[in-house]
Design a protein around this motif. Structure first.
Motif, PDB file in Angstrom:
ATOM      1  N   ARG A  32       0.828  -1.211   0.000  1.00  0.00           N
ATOM      2  CA  ARG A  32       0.000   0.000   0.000  1.00  0.00           C
ATOM      3  C   ARG A  32       0.861   1.260   0.000  1.00  0.00           C
ATOM      4  O   ARG A  32       0.536   2.245  -0.657  1.00  0.00           O
ATOM      5  CB  ARG A  32      -0.940   0.005   1.199  1.00  0.00           C
ATOM      6  CG  ARG A  32      -2.086  -0.984   1.091  1.00  0.00           C
ATOM      7  CD  ARG A  32      -3.120  -0.768   2.181  1.00  0.00           C
ATOM      8  NE  ARG A  32      -2.581  -0.934   3.532  1.00  0.00           N
ATOM      9  CZ  ARG A  32      -2.516  -2.083   4.186  1.00  0.00           C
ATOM     10  NH1 ARG A  32      -2.947  -3.191   3.602  1.00  0.00           N
ATOM     11  NH2 ARG A  32      -2.025  -2.141   5.408  1.00  0.00           N
ATOM     12  N   ARG A  33       1.961   1.249   0.727  1.00  0.00           N
ATOM     13  CA  ARG A  33       2.815   2.433   0.829  1.00  0.00           C
ATOM     14  C   ARG A  33       3.602   2.704  -0.448  1.00  0.00           C
ATOM     15  O   ARG A  33       3.799   3.850  -0.821  1.00  0.00           O
ATOM     16  CB  ARG A  33       3.776   2.305   2.002  1.00  0.00           C
ATOM     17  CG  ARG A  33       3.098   2.578   3.326  1.00  0.00           C
ATOM     18  CD  ARG A  33       4.049   2.400   4.477  1.00  0.00           C
ATOM     19  NE  ARG A  33       3.472   2.744   5.760  1.00  0.00           N
ATOM     20  CZ  ARG A  33       2.628   2.004   6.448  1.00  0.00           C
ATOM     21  NH1 ARG A  33       2.209   0.853   5.960  1.00  0.00           N
ATOM     22  NH2 ARG A  33       2.167   2.397   7.617  1.00  0.00           N
ATOM     23  N   VAL A  34       4.070   1.658  -1.107  1.00  0.00           N
ATOM     24  CA  VAL A  34       4.963   1.865  -2.245  1.00  0.00           C
ATOM     25  C   VAL A  34       4.256   2.046  -3.579  1.00  0.00           C
ATOM     26  O   VAL A  34       4.864   2.571  -4.513  1.00  0.00           O
ATOM     27  CB  VAL A  34       6.003   0.728  -2.378  1.00  0.00           C
ATOM     28  CG1 VAL A  34       6.813   0.583  -1.121  1.00  0.00           C
ATOM     29  CG2 VAL A  34       5.364  -0.587  -2.784  1.00  0.00           C
ATOM     30  N   GLU A  35       3.004   1.651  -3.689  1.00  0.00           N
ATOM     31  CA  GLU A  35       2.319   1.711  -4.984  1.00  0.00           C
ATOM     32  C   GLU A  35       2.337   3.103  -5.602  1.00  0.00           C
ATOM     33  O   GLU A  35       2.436   3.241  -6.807  1.00  0.00           O
ATOM     34  CB  GLU A  35       0.878   1.220  -4.856  1.00  0.00           C
ATOM     35  CG  GLU A  35       0.786  -0.280  -4.842  1.00  0.00           C
ATOM     36  CD  GLU A  35      -0.646  -0.771  -4.847  1.00  0.00           C
ATOM     37  OE1 GLU A  35      -0.927  -1.677  -5.644  1.00  0.00           O
ATOM     38  OE2 GLU A  35      -1.454  -0.265  -4.052  1.00  0.00           O
ATOM     39  N   ALA A  36       2.257   4.145  -4.786  1.00  0.00           N
ATOM     40  CA  ALA A  36       2.197   5.503  -5.318  1.00  0.00           C
ATOM     41  C   ALA A  36       3.540   6.232  -5.270  1.00  0.00           C
ATOM     42  O   ALA A  36       3.624   7.387  -5.672  1.00  0.00           O
ATOM     43  CB  ALA A  36       1.156   6.306  -4.549  1.00  0.00           C
ATOM     44  N   MET A  37       4.590   5.554  -4.793  1.00  0.00           N
ATOM     45  CA  MET A  37       5.901   6.202  -4.720  1.00  0.00           C
ATOM     46  C   MET A  37       6.401   6.515  -6.127  1.00  0.00           C
ATOM     47  O   MET A  37       6.187   5.729  -7.055  1.00  0.00           O
ATOM     48  CB  MET A  37       6.927   5.297  -4.029  1.00  0.00           C
ATOM     49  CG  MET A  37       6.892   5.322  -2.552  1.00  0.00           C
ATOM     50  SD  MET A  37       8.265   4.320  -1.897  1.00  0.00           S
ATOM     51  CE  MET A  37       7.931   4.485  -0.167  1.00  0.00           C
ATOM     52  N   PRO A  38       7.090   7.644  -6.288  1.00  0.00           N
ATOM     53  CA  PRO A  38       7.653   7.960  -7.600  1.00  0.00           C
ATOM     54  C   PRO A  38       8.756   6.966  -7.969  1.00  0.00           C
ATOM     55  O   PRO A  38       9.484   6.494  -7.096  1.00  0.00           O
ATOM     56  CB  PRO A  38       8.226   9.368  -7.420  1.00  0.00           C
ATOM     57  CG  PRO A  38       8.321   9.594  -5.962  1.00  0.00           C
ATOM     58  CD  PRO A  38       7.376   8.661  -5.289  1.00  0.00           C
ATOM     59  N   GLY A  39       8.842   6.644  -9.232  1.00  0.00           N
ATOM     60  CA  GLY A  39       9.900   5.774  -9.712  1.00  0.00           C
ATOM     61  C   GLY A  39       9.636   4.294  -9.585  1.00  0.00           C
ATOM     62  O   GLY A  39      10.472   3.484  -9.981  1.00  0.00           O
ATOM     63  N   VAL A  40       8.484   3.910  -9.042  1.00  0.00           N
ATOM     64  CA  VAL A  40       8.169   2.488  -8.872  1.00  0.00           C
ATOM     65  C   VAL A  40       7.850   1.874 -10.230  1.00  0.00           C
ATOM     66  O   VAL A  40       7.072   2.430 -11.002  1.00  0.00           O
ATOM     67  CB  VAL A  40       6.986   2.287  -7.899  1.00  0.00           C
ATOM     68  CG1 VAL A  40       6.563   0.823  -7.857  1.00  0.00           C
ATOM     69  CG2 VAL A  40       7.352   2.778  -6.516  1.00  0.00           C
ATOM     70  N   LEU A  41       8.464   0.745 -10.504  1.00  0.00           N
ATOM     71  CA  LEU A  41       8.196   0.030 -11.755  1.00  0.00           C
ATOM     72  C   LEU A  41       7.100  -0.997 -11.514  1.00  0.00           C
ATOM     73  O   LEU A  41       7.208  -1.826 -10.608  1.00  0.00           O
ATOM     74  CB  LEU A  41       9.459  -0.688 -12.240  1.00  0.00           C
ATOM     75  CG  LEU A  41      10.648   0.193 -12.592  1.00  0.00           C
ATOM     76  CD1 LEU A  41      11.820  -0.683 -13.001  1.00  0.00           C
ATOM     77  CD2 LEU A  41      10.288   1.162 -13.687  1.00  0.00           C
ATOM     78  N   HIS A  42       6.051  -0.920 -12.304  1.00  0.00           N
ATOM     79  CA  HIS A  42       4.949  -1.879 -12.243  1.00  0.00           C
ATOM     80  C   HIS A  42       5.153  -2.850 -13.399  1.00  0.00           C
ATOM     81  O   HIS A  42       4.930  -2.506 -14.552  1.00  0.00           O
ATOM     82  CB  HIS A  42       3.601  -1.167 -12.386  1.00  0.00           C
ATOM     83  CG  HIS A  42       3.306  -0.237 -11.256  1.00  0.00           C
ATOM     84  ND1 HIS A  42       2.466  -0.572 -10.226  1.00  0.00           N
ATOM     85  CD2 HIS A  42       3.748   1.008 -10.983  1.00  0.00           C
ATOM     86  CE1 HIS A  42       2.383   0.424  -9.371  1.00  0.00           C
ATOM     87  NE2 HIS A  42       3.164   1.400  -9.810  1.00  0.00           N
ATOM     88  N   LEU A  43       5.588  -4.059 -13.081  1.00  0.00           N
ATOM     89  CA  LEU A  43       5.888  -5.061 -14.095  1.00  0.00           C
ATOM     90  C   LEU A  43       4.800  -6.120 -14.122  1.00  0.00           C
ATOM     91  O   LEU A  43       4.400  -6.631 -13.085  1.00  0.00           O
ATOM     92  CB  LEU A  43       7.243  -5.712 -13.798  1.00  0.00           C
ATOM     93  CG  LEU A  43       8.415  -4.746 -13.622  1.00  0.00           C
ATOM     94  CD1 LEU A  43       9.619  -5.495 -13.083  1.00  0.00           C
ATOM     95  CD2 LEU A  43       8.726  -4.054 -14.916  1.00  0.00           C
ATOM     96  N   ARG A  44       4.337  -6.448 -15.279  1.00  0.00           N
ATOM     97  CA  ARG A  44       3.338  -7.510 -15.431  1.00  0.00           C
ATOM     98  C   ARG A  44       4.054  -8.848 -15.552  1.00  0.00           C
ATOM     99  O   ARG A  44       5.118  -8.945 -16.142  1.00  0.00           O
ATOM    100  CB  ARG A  44       2.483  -7.285 -16.685  1.00  0.00           C
ATOM    101  CG  ARG A  44       1.702  -6.009 -16.658  1.00  0.00           C
ATOM    102  CD  ARG A  44       0.519  -6.149 -15.750  1.00  0.00           C
ATOM    103  NE  ARG A  44      -0.177  -4.862 -15.675  1.00  0.00           N
ATOM    104  CZ  ARG A  44      -0.933  -4.512 -14.684  1.00  0.00           C
ATOM    105  NH1 ARG A  44      -1.115  -5.322 -13.676  1.00  0.00           N
ATOM    106  NH2 ARG A  44      -1.518  -3.349 -14.668  1.00  0.00           N
ATOM    107  N   VAL A  45       3.462  -9.876 -15.001  1.00  0.00           N
ATOM    108  CA  VAL A  45       4.031 -11.215 -15.060  1.00  0.00           C
ATOM    109  C   VAL A  45       3.404 -11.943 -16.244  1.00  0.00           C
ATOM    110  O   VAL A  45       2.193 -12.164 -16.257  1.00  0.00           O
ATOM    111  CB  VAL A  45       3.772 -11.993 -13.745  1.00  0.00           C
ATOM    112  CG1 VAL A  45       4.339 -13.397 -13.829  1.00  0.00           C
ATOM    113  CG2 VAL A  45       4.353 -11.232 -12.566  1.00  0.00           C
ATOM    114  N   PRO A  46       4.192 -12.308 -17.240  1.00  0.00           N
ATOM    115  CA  PRO A  46       3.648 -12.987 -18.418  1.00  0.00           C
ATOM    116  C   PRO A  46       3.008 -14.322 -18.049  1.00  0.00           C
ATOM    117  O   PRO A  46       3.500 -15.042 -17.184  1.00  0.00           O
ATOM    118  CB  PRO A  46       4.860 -13.219 -19.312  1.00  0.00           C
ATOM    119  CG  PRO A  46       5.982 -12.475 -18.720  1.00  0.00           C
ATOM    120  CD  PRO A  46       5.623 -12.141 -17.312  1.00  0.00           C
TER     121      PRO A  46
END
Length: 73
Positions: A32-46
């Motif tokens: 919950r804390r890191v989802e909105a942090m700047p610079g966070v990479l959201h990677l999808r799992v194939p």
């Protein structure tokens, strides 16, 4: 020398589990804390549902968050 200067721009990326351990909180709370942090990479799992993803959080952002929380207390 040029190779060394490029290396300084590379930041260490952390997993949510590593952030949770650094902050001494649960995985869910760290998420919950890191989802909105700047610079966070959201990677999808194939090959998984669209909801499944991996986050990578820059260490410098987590350290900045810790410093900010320390000032507030």
């Amino acid at each position: 020398m040029e190779h060394m200067s490029k290396k300084k721009n590379i930041t260490e990326m952390l997993t949510v589990a590593q952030v949770a351990e650094m902050l001494g909180i649960s995985y869910a709370a760290a998420l919950r804390r890191v989802e909105a942090m700047p610079g966070v990479l959201h990677l999808r799992v194939p090959g998984h549902e669209q909801r499944k993803r991996m986050l990578r959080i820059p260490r410098r952002e987590v350290e900045a968050y810790i410093r900010e929380c320390s000032k507030a207390n």
